[in-house]
Design an enzyme around this catalytic site. Sequence first.
Site, PDB file in Angstrom:
ATOM      1  N   LYS A  83       0.859  -1.193   0.000  1.00  0.00           N
ATOM      2  CA  LYS A  83       0.000   0.000   0.000  1.00  0.00           C
ATOM      3  C   LYS A  83       0.891   1.237   0.000  1.00  0.00           C
ATOM      4  O   LYS A  83       1.801   1.367   0.827  1.00  0.00           O
ATOM      5  CB  LYS A  83      -0.880  -0.035   1.254  1.00  0.00           C
ATOM      6  CG  LYS A  83      -2.169   0.734   1.144  1.00  0.00           C
ATOM      7  CD  LYS A  83      -3.028   0.427   2.376  1.00  0.00           C
ATOM      8  CE  LYS A  83      -4.337   1.149   2.357  1.00  0.00           C
ATOM      9  NZ  LYS A  83      -5.066   0.992   3.627  1.00  0.00           N
TER      10      LYS A  83
HETATM   11  O1  G3P Z   1      -7.973   1.832   5.372  1.00  0.00           O
HETATM   12  C1  G3P Z   1      -8.247   3.147   5.092  1.00  0.00           C
HETATM   13  C2  G3P Z   1      -9.635   3.647   5.436  1.00  0.00           C
HETATM   14  O2  G3P Z   1     -10.598   2.655   5.319  1.00  0.00           O
HETATM   15  C3  G3P Z   1      -9.718   4.496   6.651  1.00  0.00           C
HETATM   16  O3  G3P Z   1     -11.030   4.792   7.038  1.00  0.00           O
HETATM   17  O4  G3P Z   1     -12.623   5.658   8.704  1.00  0.00           O
HETATM   18  O5  G3P Z   1     -10.174   6.181   8.945  1.00  0.00           O
HETATM   19  O6  G3P Z   1     -11.530   7.255   7.159  1.00  0.00           O
HETATM   20  P1  G3P Z   1     -11.348   6.034   8.017  1.00  0.00           P
END
Ligand code: G3P
Length: 217
Positions: A83
């Site tokens: 990633k």
């Molecule tokens: O893995 C990245 C993503 O899904 C993060 O989500 O909720 O931190 O915006 P969030």
Amino acid sequence: MKFFLDTADVDEIREWNATGLLDGVTTNPSLILKSGRNIKEVLAEICDIVDGDVSGEVAATDYDTMLSEGRALAAIADNICIKLPTTLEGVRACKTLVDEGFKTNMTLCFQPTQALLVAKAGATYVSPFIGRLDDMGIDGMELIEDIRTIYDNYGFDTEILAASIRTVNHVKDCALAGADVATLPPSTIEKLVKHPLTDKGLADFLADWAKTGQSIG
Ligand code: G3P
């Protein structure tokens, strides 16, 4: 549509993997911090549990270090997906790592042109962040729809991995828009199967069944 679990919690991954519904796992530095584990150890354990792609994120921002970190992560297991951030350096590192035969997941994508560039670089996945756009009053789902159209226009193979998913409606709308993958926190994946009328209907059926005095098998 594939479901990935967005967590580095091995207990939750084990639990969801047992359902047979899990197609992969995504992690990021914040999730590694939350796990309290060493990144290489926890990724090795996750890769052992799950057959599908497991995203491990580099921490560097310059091309050369992204390459060395990406290769080190990929050495953990065959199902590691590297990633990388969607920056110019990240896109360049993506192209090199893809040419070396590695899988890549380009993260922190917030606009269609970023998705176009990572597809040109041959990324395996692009991760548009829906919830974080919604948080700013911008419709995150429009991003998924735009990327779908662009990828279909040119026949790009890069898979749209919808990330930053917060609600059941996000999942429904992603499926309608043709996202290839949704990565979900365990709390959201649980809600996908829940409906109060399912619970009520089941309770009624079970009560009537008990009155029949019958048993099956
Ligand atoms: O893995 C990245 C993503 O899904 C993060 O989500 O909720 O931190 O915006 P969030």
